[in-house]
Enzyme design. Structure first.
Site, mmCIF file in Angstrom:
data_model
loop_
_atom_site.group_PDB
_atom_site.id
_atom_site.type_symbol
_atom_site.label_atom_id
_atom_site.label_comp_id
_atom_site.label_asym_id
_atom_site.label_seq_id
_atom_site.Cartn_x
_atom_site.Cartn_y
_atom_site.Cartn_z
ATOM 1 N N GLU A 1 0.810 -1.219 0.000
ATOM 2 C CA GLU A 1 0.000 0.000 0.000
ATOM 3 C C GLU A 1 0.849 1.277 0.000
ATOM 4 O O GLU A 1 0.387 2.327 0.425
ATOM 5 C CB GLU A 1 -0.932 -0.002 1.213
ATOM 6 C CG GLU A 1 -1.919 -1.155 1.204
ATOM 7 C CD GLU A 1 -3.017 -0.934 2.235
ATOM 8 O OE1 GLU A 1 -4.166 -0.719 1.831
ATOM 9 O OE2 GLU A 1 -2.703 -0.981 3.442
ATOM 10 N N HIS B 1 -0.071 5.692 7.831
ATOM 11 C CA HIS B 1 -1.250 4.873 7.521
ATOM 12 C C HIS B 1 -1.401 3.856 8.629
ATOM 13 O O HIS B 1 -0.528 3.025 8.859
ATOM 14 C CB HIS B 1 -1.094 4.150 6.181
ATOM 15 C CG HIS B 1 -2.117 3.061 6.009
ATOM 16 N ND1 HIS B 1 -3.473 3.288 6.163
ATOM 17 C CD2 HIS B 1 -2.000 1.736 5.730
ATOM 18 C CE1 HIS B 1 -4.129 2.147 5.977
ATOM 19 N NE2 HIS B 1 -3.271 1.193 5.723
ATOM 20 N N HIS C 1 -4.186 1.364 11.392
ATOM 21 C CA HIS C 1 -5.444 0.638 11.619
ATOM 22 C C HIS C 1 -5.889 0.898 13.058
ATOM 23 O O HIS C 1 -6.309 -0.011 13.761
ATOM 24 C CB HIS C 1 -5.254 -0.863 11.383
ATOM 25 C CG HIS C 1 -4.641 -1.224 10.077
ATOM 26 N ND1 HIS C 1 -4.003 -2.425 9.851
ATOM 27 C CD2 HIS C 1 -4.565 -0.545 8.900
ATOM 28 C CE1 HIS C 1 -3.554 -2.452 8.597
ATOM 29 N NE2 HIS C 1 -3.879 -1.331 7.997
ATOM 30 N N HIS D 1 -11.060 -0.156 7.538
ATOM 31 C CA HIS D 1 -9.641 -0.353 7.313
ATOM 32 C C HIS D 1 -8.786 0.461 8.297
ATOM 33 O O HIS D 1 -8.023 -0.109 9.054
ATOM 34 C CB HIS D 1 -9.352 0.038 5.854
ATOM 35 C CG HIS D 1 -7.951 -0.189 5.397
ATOM 36 N ND1 HIS D 1 -7.612 -0.348 4.078
ATOM 37 C CD2 HIS D 1 -6.794 -0.256 6.066
ATOM 38 C CE1 HIS D 1 -6.300 -0.518 3.967
ATOM 39 N NE2 HIS D 1 -5.789 -0.470 5.158
#
Lengths: 257, 257, 257, 257
Positions: free
Chosen positions: C101, C120, C122, C190
């Site tokens: 990603e 990024h 979670h 996500h």
């Protein structure tokens, strides 16, 4: 000059510590006292006790006596801090300050010959049920021991507006009466009293009572129908090992530090 | 120049590693057993197992056998504690006490040839869904493996009022039947059984099942509309690496202590 | 015999490690790379990243390049693991496996010249808002940076039923478009993408976004009226120090181990 | 015989302790400063302060002065970081950067002669009550000190749309006015100011205010009737020991590291 004046005091303290360690406990009790010290540390480590609350054990050699730390945070308790009490919660040959709520222990031991250990805690997940009209009920098989419910002790019923402390024989007796034959009683706005046939059982019950409270709260909040334990089911689901297996790993955590 | 000076050290380290691996057990099984021990420690460290619950792995060289610790808290398991079982959950040449619920493992391995590892846990965030009429559903892509839902095993359907334990072949078979082809089944008032094609996958699924339960609960409580995974979306969102990347950091946490 | 055959390999690996450490980074970048490594460890230590998720920094000397670890759990990242990428997210002279990603980073850097770092994650407290119709809003002054709201990226709008991964330039661009000029975007089912004008700001925002989500959830659940930040108020409440003070103590936690 | 052998060692240890205490600063202030440093570490360790927030103590020898760290994360504060301030929150002979919100401390000390210590925190469980119309009320006897309620400071009432910081004498005075004679005030969208007659009491109150908020939230969510403390009951339930017992174990946690 201060230093010479203090040196003899330091020497005396050192002597007193050694003497006290050498004279208090015969070897027979040592394993019991060690378990009680470990119980203090486990309950602190698992978040059931913080600076307050306490755990005691009845003397198996004299069922009219019990052992409980002097007034001290459970995480700091050592064998040298343990005081022997009679069932009136009078210390035996010890002048150190005791917990003000030691009557919880003495009066439960008096009322419940089957009980060999008592935990009094302010377990954070349990207190909400102590102030709510929603009763604590078994949802986890590890807490099936509360299958017949957990009574709530309301100190207002005994002494009206108080300082909330079970700091007299009268209040201790009232709590023991509410506890009845149950494994635990909640204390409104305060915490819980949890009992067992051994230190390990009382400790295990205190820990899983807290866990069951968390789980039940989350189950209720989901908003659907909740399936609780049936009384017969709860009775059959007795902990198979007296929490021995869990005790081993809880103990490792506090001794590995 | 640094490089020549370091090369012999690197060579020695390589030799030492190989030598140690060669002298203890046959290389094939040792890695598997080591992973199983690590799995025990990871699940304890991540809060999925406490003093209870267990994890097993099928013998890849003999699909009718599996490996599981003797009755012991997962956090304390070492390679010496691992017992080999057949699919009837009888130990092979080992007289030590086994877990009473080992039938969970044996019967799932019998029913599911694709399954190479099984976790049985009492994961605190999952139990609320096991007692609620609200179903556990995928809200996090890390738990997309439950996109087809998680069945709930009700032991009352098998044996009525019980001690809640899957302590017989019959109960193990009933659980395996409820599990079907799913990656996990909840066990009402008890916990979960989670399976995978490797130890790492079963461990990763157990951990993210717990996390998804937390996230779903919080999403529901917000009170708005919740978007769950579509079945097709869930199918496509398979974990890309069999939880290898996560395993590495979970393992570091338990070996760094 | 295996040992002689393996020794040269071990020696080569040692050489490669040393060579790679000696040839890749000029001293100028070292502070930046060190901060990026620390950022990885802080986000792992504070529970924002687990085995997955990543953090990158733009090269201040070449705004068309950014630095990001090879595919590895953030808690394990070292300086030797950092790869340099161009804005198409192609590695520069590095053949190691990258995060699938990484396009999240490259496309945000392309679209947002002001952004110097991207996280990024979670983050568990944030995901519920990513799947709920209830929007994440500022309730804590430490998260006033979201005073103009947090957009939610729905990958279904880009590619229909997917594996949920932002694993292509197209998906990265779509995410960057949804992000717009905001400091963060949620990614449905996500996690989140959080940006800042420095590594410290991106890390601080990721941590306080998670905390604000926890606080907002609890505030909503109380059931009364909730007072959110007014847009003007949020604008004035910029973090006074770019999270420098917090960075120092987060860093101490990961370096003291 | 062991005792004579140990006595000289004990004497030496006592000498060393006294010597070290005598060479650094005058004995009177050192204990106070040490407690203030410990208070910083305890509040960080217990999750009440993170990179932000602060704790101060009034100078008992000069009630117009107080001690507070320079601008630094509480977990990193040492004795050398402590600055002396007057009640206008001007530093005395110190040019290091101070906390921008030190006026919280100065103005509360001016308005409340009984207050000897002040904590300003962003305690995560308390902030929800600061933005909700549902008031924080005593449900745990450890937080009975809030029996007369906790006022909420709305900075909009003082200065309209702001950066939320109590960074001026005017805002500090307004906060002190809202605090009145209470032990704590919430600050909307920001945190709390908690006071006490000693560092230990202010620290203990900050910790149990957070715990009470958690417990009250869970009690409310259960959906039944909640029994709060009666004012008379709360008044009687003063902490029996000024949090001394808890302080000892909190301190052990931060010094054992």
């Amino acid at each position: 000059m201060k230093i010479p004046a203090l040196t003899p005091l330091a020497a005396l303290l050192a002597l007193a510590t050694i003497a006290s360690a050498q004279t208090t406990k015969p070897p027979r009790d040592q394993a019991l006292i060690d378990d009680l010290v470990t119980a203090n540390h486990i309950l602190a480590s698992e978040g059931i006790l913080d600076g307050y609350g306490h755990v005691s054990v009845r003397d198996p050699a004299n069922s009219n006596h019990y052992f409980l730390s002097r007034s001290l945070a459970p995480g700091l308790v050592t064998a040298a801090d343990i005081i022997e009490y009679d069932l009136d919660s009078n210390p035996l040959g010890d002048t150190r300050t005791g917990y003000r709520e030691r009557f919880i222990h003495g009066e439960i031991y008096r009322a419940r010959p089957d009980v060999m250990a008592v935990v009094h805690d302010h377990s954070p997940s349990v207190i909400p049920f102590s102030v709510s009209s929603v009763p604590l009920r078994a949802v986890s098989h590890m807490a099936a021991f509360i299958g017949e419910g957990v009574p709530v002790f309301e100190i207002r019923d005994v002494d009206g507006m108080t300082d909330m402390l079970v700091s007299s024989p009268k209040r201790g007796r009232a709590l023991a009466t509410v506890l009845g034959n149950h494994p635990a009683a909640l204390m409104r706005g305060h915490g819980a009293a949890v009992v067992g046939e051994s230190v390990k059982v009382a400790v295990g019950r205190a820990i899983y009572l807290d866990l069951n409270a968390k789980v039940q709260e989350q189950a209720i909040l989901l908003g659907g129908k909740v399936t609780y334990f049936e009384p017969e089911e709860a009775k059959k689901t007795a902990p198979q090992d007296g929490f021995e297996r869990a005790w081993d790993v809880w103990k490792r955590k506090v001794t590995a530090k």
